[in-house]
Design a protein around this motif. Structure first.
Motif, short mmCIF file in Angstrom:
data_model
loop_
_atom_site.label_atom_id
_atom_site.label_comp_id
_atom_site.label_asym_id
_atom_site.label_seq_id
_atom_site.Cartn_x
_atom_site.Cartn_y
_atom_site.Cartn_z
N VAL A 1 74.72 45.07 40.01
CA VAL A 1 75.65 44.45 40.94
C VAL A 1 76.41 43.35 40.20
N PRO A 2 77.74 43.47 40.04
CA PRO A 2 78.52 42.42 39.39
C PRO A 2 78.89 41.32 40.38
N VAL A 3 78.70 40.08 39.97
CA VAL A 3 79.00 38.94 40.84
C VAL A 3 79.63 37.83 40.02
N THR A 4 80.29 36.92 40.73
CA THR A 4 80.76 35.69 40.10
C THR A 4 79.78 34.56 40.42
N VAL A 5 79.70 33.61 39.53
CA VAL A 5 78.98 32.36 39.76
C VAL A 5 79.96 31.25 39.44
N GLU A 6 80.40 30.49 40.46
CA GLU A 6 81.55 29.61 40.27
C GLU A 6 81.42 28.26 40.98
N PRO A 7 80.46 27.44 40.56
CA PRO A 7 80.36 26.11 41.16
C PRO A 7 81.51 25.21 40.70
N GLY A 8 81.82 24.23 41.50
CA GLY A 8 82.87 23.28 41.13
C GLY A 8 82.75 22.00 41.93
N VAL A 9 83.27 20.94 41.36
CA VAL A 9 83.34 19.64 42.03
C VAL A 9 84.74 19.08 41.83
N HIS A 10 85.37 18.67 42.92
CA HIS A 10 86.69 18.05 42.84
C HIS A 10 86.62 16.65 43.42
N LEU A 11 87.07 15.68 42.64
CA LEU A 11 87.10 14.28 43.08
C LEU A 11 88.54 13.94 43.45
N PRO A 12 88.83 13.70 44.71
CA PRO A 12 90.20 13.41 45.14
C PRO A 12 90.83 12.29 44.32
N GLY A 13 92.03 12.58 43.82
CA GLY A 13 92.75 11.59 43.04
C GLY A 13 92.39 11.52 41.58
N PRO B 1 94.77 15.34 38.68
CA PRO B 1 94.11 15.21 39.99
C PRO B 1 93.94 16.55 40.70
N HIS B 2 94.62 17.58 40.25
CA HIS B 2 94.46 18.91 40.85
C HIS B 2 93.25 19.66 40.29
N ALA B 3 92.79 19.29 39.11
CA ALA B 3 91.75 20.04 38.40
C ALA B 3 90.48 20.15 39.24
N GLY B 4 89.86 21.30 39.17
CA GLY B 4 88.62 21.52 39.89
C GLY B 4 88.79 21.93 41.33
N ARG B 5 90.03 21.95 41.81
CA ARG B 5 90.28 22.31 43.21
C ARG B 5 90.28 23.83 43.35
N GLY C 1 77.55 17.08 47.75
CA GLY C 1 77.33 18.13 48.73
C GLY C 1 78.46 18.32 49.73
N ASP C 2 79.08 17.21 50.15
CA ASP C 2 80.11 17.30 51.19
C ASP C 2 81.34 18.08 50.74
#
Length: 368
Positions: free
Chosen positions: A323-335, A200-204, A290-291
């Protein structure tokens, strides 16, 4: 390399002169290192008031972690213990006849700024603002080489972890092992506290490793990076523990991967920062997530793990090459857990091959 540091100081000196300041005082450690080659603890850099000088509260230790000081730069160790190098440097600027001194107000405390003003009443303190940070955005090839090596070290450490048995081990244990492997492969240390998140912590985002143990069927997300000669990279990957992922895990992973790919493909010189963010954010938002999205998609890296530019919805500015940058999208579903995919890339022109991917560990959804 010494000429590189002298050139950087020269550009800052010219910038200050154009703004009406004959001298500048740099106190932010990363900025000191950028201009001087190294940053002993507490050191400040005085430019333009006579000879450039690095003022240190004690003798530099020579520790490679502090960097390698430009041999052409004057280094002064303050004789009195407890003397504030910034206050001493302001007094030196006054003695050299400087009428104004540009300082990094965003780094100075109010008390320190007042002490500097009181110690040199004939000098008017002006704001250097983010002048050095702006100079640092575009990297030279030596800097990019350091980032490339940092990424190679990070990929090695992560790859070795994936070959080990993970079930039953704690997040904290795995994070410590990753950081040890970074150093074993030549890093000066971790670029930031390593994050290992399971179940449940993954993606946070920014999860601090706990004593939770890895279980079959978990999502496992890791985020780590090496510090090599002061330059820091970042990688984030998500895996599944067990023989085969569930349908919802595959669907969520494919969505985040597609969003990350869209943002990576937008890393073209001249593209607005906000447009890179939008490329990923629209895709995740339209899928109903989105939220819970982070306030920014990515950021610059270099002597600090998070520096300009910011890839965010309200960011102003456009990408430059190198220019070095990170690209780091993520989605976390509670629980339930979630997915993070994070790469460090260097913006390049299409004629030069397009965005250069520094972190190359596979982004395939592996079952470990």
């Amino acid at each position: 390399m010494p000429d590189v540091f002298a050139d950087r100081r020269g550009r800052l000196r010219d910038r200050c002169a154009a703004a009406g300041s004959a001298a500048a005082l740099v106190s932010r450690p990363a900025n000191v290192r950028y201009l001087a080659g190294g940053a002993p603890p507490g050191a400040v850099l005085l430019l333009g008031a006579g000879e450039d000088a690095l003022l240190c509260p004690g003798p530099p230790s020579g520790d490679p972690v502090e960097g390698r000081l430009d041999e052409a730069l004057r280094v002064d160790v303050l004789p009195a213990a407890g003397t504030d190098p910034a206050v001493a440097a302001t007094g030196r600027a006054q003695a050299a006849g400087a009428e104004t001194l540009a300082v990094e107000e965003h780094h100075l405390s109010v008390a320190r700024h007042r002490a500097m003003a009181a110690g040199a009443p004939r000098v008017r303190l002006t704001d250097l603002a983010g002048a050095v940070e702006q100079e640092r955005i575009v990297k030279d090839e030596d800097e990019i080489t350091c980032l490339r090596i940092a990424a190679e070290i990070t990929d090695q450490a992560l790859g070795e972890l994936l070959e080990s048995i993970l079930v039953g081990r704690t997040e904290r244990h795995l994070a410590l092992e990753l950081e040890r492997r970074l150093v074993d492969h030549g890093a000066d240390g971790p670029a930031f506290p390593t994050s290992v998140a399971t179940g449940p912590h993954a993606g946070r985002r920014g999860h601090r490793p706990s004593d939770r143990r890895v279980e079959e069927g978990d999502f496992l997300s890791v985020c780590l990076g090496a510090d090599y000669r002061g330059y820091r990279c970042e990688i984030g990957r998500t895996f599944v523990i067990g023989t085969s992922p569930e349908d919802w895990q595959i669907e969520l992973y494919d969505l985040v991967f597609a969003a990350q790919r869209a943002a990576r493909e937008a890393l073209v010189p001249g593209t607005a920062y906000r447009e890179v963010d939008r490329a990923a954010r629209q895709m995740l938002d339209s899928a109903g997530y989105g939220d819970g999205l982070a306030p920014l998609l990515g950021h610059g890296v270099g002597l600090e793990i998070q520096e300009d530019p910011q890839l965010a919805p309200d960011a102003m500015g456009k990408l430059d090459a190198c220019v070095p940058v990170t690209v780091e999208p993520g989605v976390h579903l509670p629980g339930r857990g979630g997915v993070r995919i994070d790469d460090t890339l260097v913006v390049r022109h299409e004629a030069d091959g397009g965005p250069e991917l520094l972190t190359i560990t596979t982004k395939e959804l592996l079952a470990l």
